[in-house]
Motif scaffolding. Structure first.
Motif, PDB file in Angstrom:
ATOM      1  N   GLY A 102      46.633  43.212  35.264  1.00 16.79           N
ATOM      2  CA  GLY A 102      46.487  41.759  35.207  1.00 16.79           C
ATOM      3  C   GLY A 102      45.714  41.236  36.400  1.00 16.79           C
ATOM      4  O   GLY A 102      44.879  40.330  36.269  1.00 16.79           O
ATOM      5  N   LEU A 103      45.963  41.814  37.575  1.00 16.71           N
ATOM      6  CA  LEU A 103      45.232  41.422  38.774  1.00 16.71           C
ATOM      7  C   LEU A 103      43.760  41.804  38.658  1.00 16.71           C
ATOM      8  O   LEU A 103      42.875  41.040  39.058  1.00 16.71           O
ATOM      9  CB  LEU A 103      45.866  42.083  39.999  1.00 16.71           C
ATOM     10  N   GLY A 111      37.541  35.981  40.492  1.00 20.50           N
ATOM     11  CA  GLY A 111      37.596  36.360  41.892  1.00 20.50           C
ATOM     12  C   GLY A 111      38.998  36.393  42.460  1.00 20.50           C
ATOM     13  O   GLY A 111      39.964  36.766  41.795  1.00 20.50           O
ATOM     14  N   ARG A 112      39.102  35.938  43.709  1.00 16.48           N
ATOM     15  CA  ARG A 112      40.358  36.056  44.449  1.00 16.48           C
ATOM     16  C   ARG A 112      41.274  34.854  44.204  1.00 16.48           C
ATOM     17  O   ARG A 112      41.986  34.398  45.102  1.00 16.48           O
ATOM     18  CB  ARG A 112      40.023  36.188  45.934  1.00 16.48           C
ATOM     19  N   ILE A 113      41.296  34.380  42.981  1.00 17.96           N
ATOM     20  CA  ILE A 113      42.036  33.158  42.679  1.00 17.96           C
ATOM     21  C   ILE A 113      43.544  33.366  42.807  1.00 17.96           C
ATOM     22  O   ILE A 113      44.292  32.419  43.082  1.00 17.96           O
ATOM     23  CB  ILE A 113      41.656  32.662  41.266  1.00 17.96           C
ATOM     24  N   TRP A 114      44.024  34.613  42.609  1.00 14.45           N
ATOM     25  CA  TRP A 114      45.444  34.896  42.816  1.00 14.45           C
ATOM     26  C   TRP A 114      45.854  34.529  44.237  1.00 14.45           C
ATOM     27  O   TRP A 114      46.912  33.963  44.464  1.00 14.45           O
ATOM     28  CB  TRP A 114      45.722  36.372  42.536  1.00 14.45           C
ATOM     29  N   TYR A 341      39.676  45.527  30.394  1.00 19.31           N
ATOM     30  CA  TYR A 341      40.924  45.244  31.104  1.00 19.31           C
ATOM     31  C   TYR A 341      41.900  44.504  30.197  1.00 19.31           C
ATOM     32  O   TYR A 341      43.112  44.774  30.213  1.00 19.31           O
ATOM     33  CB  TYR A 341      40.653  44.420  32.355  1.00 19.31           C
ATOM     34  N   ALA A 342      41.396  43.560  29.405  1.00 21.66           N
ATOM     35  CA  ALA A 342      42.265  42.788  28.518  1.00 21.66           C
ATOM     36  C   ALA A 342      42.897  43.685  27.459  1.00 21.66           C
ATOM     37  O   ALA A 342      44.099  43.576  27.164  1.00 21.66           O
ATOM     38  CB  ALA A 342      41.479  41.655  27.858  1.00 21.66           C
ATOM     39  N   VAL A 343      42.108  44.582  26.877  1.00 24.97           N
ATOM     40  CA  VAL A 343      42.628  45.489  25.847  1.00 24.97           C
ATOM     41  C   VAL A 343      43.669  46.431  26.446  1.00 24.97           C
ATOM     42  O   VAL A 343      44.745  46.651  25.871  1.00 24.97           O
ATOM     43  CB  VAL A 343      41.469  46.277  25.203  1.00 24.97           C
ATOM     44  N   ALA A 344      43.356  47.007  27.619  1.00 24.33           N
ATOM     45  CA  ALA A 344      44.292  47.931  28.264  1.00 24.33           C
ATOM     46  C   ALA A 344      45.599  47.223  28.612  1.00 24.33           C
ATOM     47  O   ALA A 344      46.692  47.769  28.398  1.00 24.33           O
ATOM     48  CB  ALA A 344      43.656  48.532  29.508  1.00 24.33           C
ATOM     49  N   MET A 345      45.496  46.009  29.130  1.00 29.65           N
ATOM     50  CA  MET A 345      46.697  45.272  29.509  1.00 29.65           C
ATOM     51  C   MET A 345      47.526  44.908  28.279  1.00 29.65           C
ATOM     52  O   MET A 345      48.761  45.026  28.293  1.00 29.65           O
ATOM     53  CB  MET A 345      46.304  44.009  30.282  1.00 29.65           C
TER      54      MET A 345
END
Length: 472
Positions: A102-103, A111-114, A341-345
């Motif tokens: 997710g990160l 970007g570094r929005i987290w 990444y979306a599919v894996a997550m």
């Protein structure tokens, strides 16, 4: 590799001139200016929800006990209606892997929005900065207070600030420890000064950690201690949405009168007020380009938009945008890496939900006694076993014990009642009913829930007998 952001030289250094460090580089403490705006409001809303979740959840009750509690003494982790055991720690690993992907996803997207909106370090730092404001005043007042000699007024303001910092740090530590020790008992013990040595150590440790990290280290944690700040930039591409300065629109910078034509003066929209630097929690100048120190909090966007409003210019001189958009192209939100990444997550979340639903609520461990065998009163060969049963549910259960197939007879209790979370250790014996010549053969112990016959577990073991005694 064409989608990577190329390295660019953004400034040349004159060797004859002294190097002036920014606050983020060690040139002094950072005093941020107060501001308002939509991204600040979004960050406040997110921080309030996180604080409510962190400080509020620990006080919730569920079926007569704390709703979320990691009971280390009993090795049980309660989350509302579910109880997890050390054997379920594989699920914790799955949660961490899902969080990592997710990160990765959010980093590629924005970007570094987290760091700017949800990271505990940033959230607590903003809270400590607010305490500074109410005790020592706004930015200019704090700067003057730093430079002023010590006096009763300065001592009082500093004492008030550090007292509130320590109070917040202690509350943070109490909430954290309260997830491992029942929080109501913890508070009562603190009121009576009867806290054990181990609990007292962790309270002091987390109080000190919060006080030092959010009060003193602040941006240094983000810049030098957090590994995310080091690898997150390699995940950016030309379509990642980053806090960016529109150089083509903003340059050349310079002051001007409101209502004047900046183009006639050879100026861009940037009035060079440096407010974007004054509100930045890491003390950088975003106009110098993409930097490791930026945590994507959007503070500079809010204050720049307010300046643009006062000048009568369009908003967006500073904004979340991509390198491709700044060069005149269109940002591609859907791209292979982001989709991957979306599919894996999504796949891992589905697998986690399935594993969570399918995990057994009863555990059975079987250990055969060291004694190989014995002969009972009927002349039958017996083996001794110890059955360890764990009721993982939060309700009292009755279970039936038995054997699956084979010429065996179970000697011992055939039913057992277990309280919620209870562990039972039962000695049983198994007798061989035939005269087969096998020295060793497999058998399976089975335990089923009397209320839910479909809920059952079985565990294999081995039965050993002397070959000579088995011959006809």
């Amino acid at each position: 590799m064409t989608d990577r952001i190329p390295a660019q030289i953004i400034e040349t250094v004159d060797p004859s001139q002294p190097i002036r460090l920014t606050p983020a580089q060690g040139g002094g403490p950072i005093h941020t200016r107060s501001f308002s705006g939509r991204f600040r409001n979004l960050r406040l809303l997110g921080g309030a929800l996180l604080m409510l979740l962190y400080f509020g959840t620990v006080w919730l009750n569920w079926n007569g006990r704390q709703a979320v509690l990691w009971d280390l003494d009993r090795q049980q982790f309660h989350i509302f209606g579910a109880t997890f055991w050390p054997q379920d720690f594989i699920l914790l690993s799955a949660i961490l892997i899902i969080a990592a992907f997710g990160l990765f996803f959010i980093t590629v997207l924005a970007g570094r929005i987290w760091c700017g909106y949800a990271c505990p370090q940033s959230t607590w730092t903003w809270m400590f900065m607010w305490v500074e404001k109410i005790t020592e005043g706004d930015r200019l007042q704090r700067i003057k207070l730093d430079a002023a000699p010590w006096s009763a007024a300065k001592l009082l303001r500093r004492a008030a600030k550090h007292t509130l910092w320590l109070a917040i740090s202690l509350a943070t530590a109490m909430a954290f420890v309260g997830y491992f020790t029942p929080v109501r008992e913890l508070v009562a013990d603190l009121a009576r000064f009867e806290v054990g040595a181990t609990t007292a150590f962790w309270l002091l440790f987390f109080t000190a950690a919060t006080y030092i990290n959010a009060g003193w280290l602040r941006e240094q944690v983000c810049l030098h201690m957090c590994p995310y700040s080091r690898f997150q930039s390699v995940m950016f591409d030309a379509d990642t949405l980053l806090v960016s300065y529109d150089t083509a629109r903003g340059e050349n910078r310079g002051a001007r009168r409101k209502g004047s034509d900046p183009r006639a003066q050879g100026l861009g929209d940037c009035v060079d007020c440096t407010l974007c630097v004054q509100v930045c929690p890491t003390g950088i100048d975003i106009r110098d380009g993409l930097q490791l120190d930026c945590i994507s909090c959007g503070a500079c966007i809010d204050v720049c938009d307010s300046v643009m409003d006062r000048m009568g210019y369009a908003r967006g001189l500073l904004r979340y945008t991509s390198e491709r958009a700044l060069k005149g192209g269109a940002t591609r939100l859907l791209r292979p890496r982001l989709i991957g990444y979306a599919v894996a997550m999504t796949a891992m979340i589905a697998a986690f939900v399935w594993a969570l639903d399918a995990r057994p609520q009863l555990q059975l461990d079987v250990t055969r006694d060291r004694t190989l065998y014995r002969e009972n009163m009927q002349g039958q060969i017996e083996n001794m076993y110890r059955l360890k049963l764990i009721n993982k549910t939060q309700q009292a259960r009755r279970y039936a014990l038995g054997l699956e197939g084979g010429p065996f007879a179970l000697q011992g209790p055939r039913e057992i009642a277990l309280a919620p979370g209870e562990i039972a250790d039962l000695p049983v014996s198994v007798a061989l009913l035939d005269n087969a010549r096998d020295f060793s053969r497999e058998l399976r112990f089975e335990v089923s829930d009397l209320a839910e016959p479909s809920s059952r577990v079985s565990t294999p073991s081995t039965f050993v007998a002397p070959i000579a005694a088995l011959r006809q």
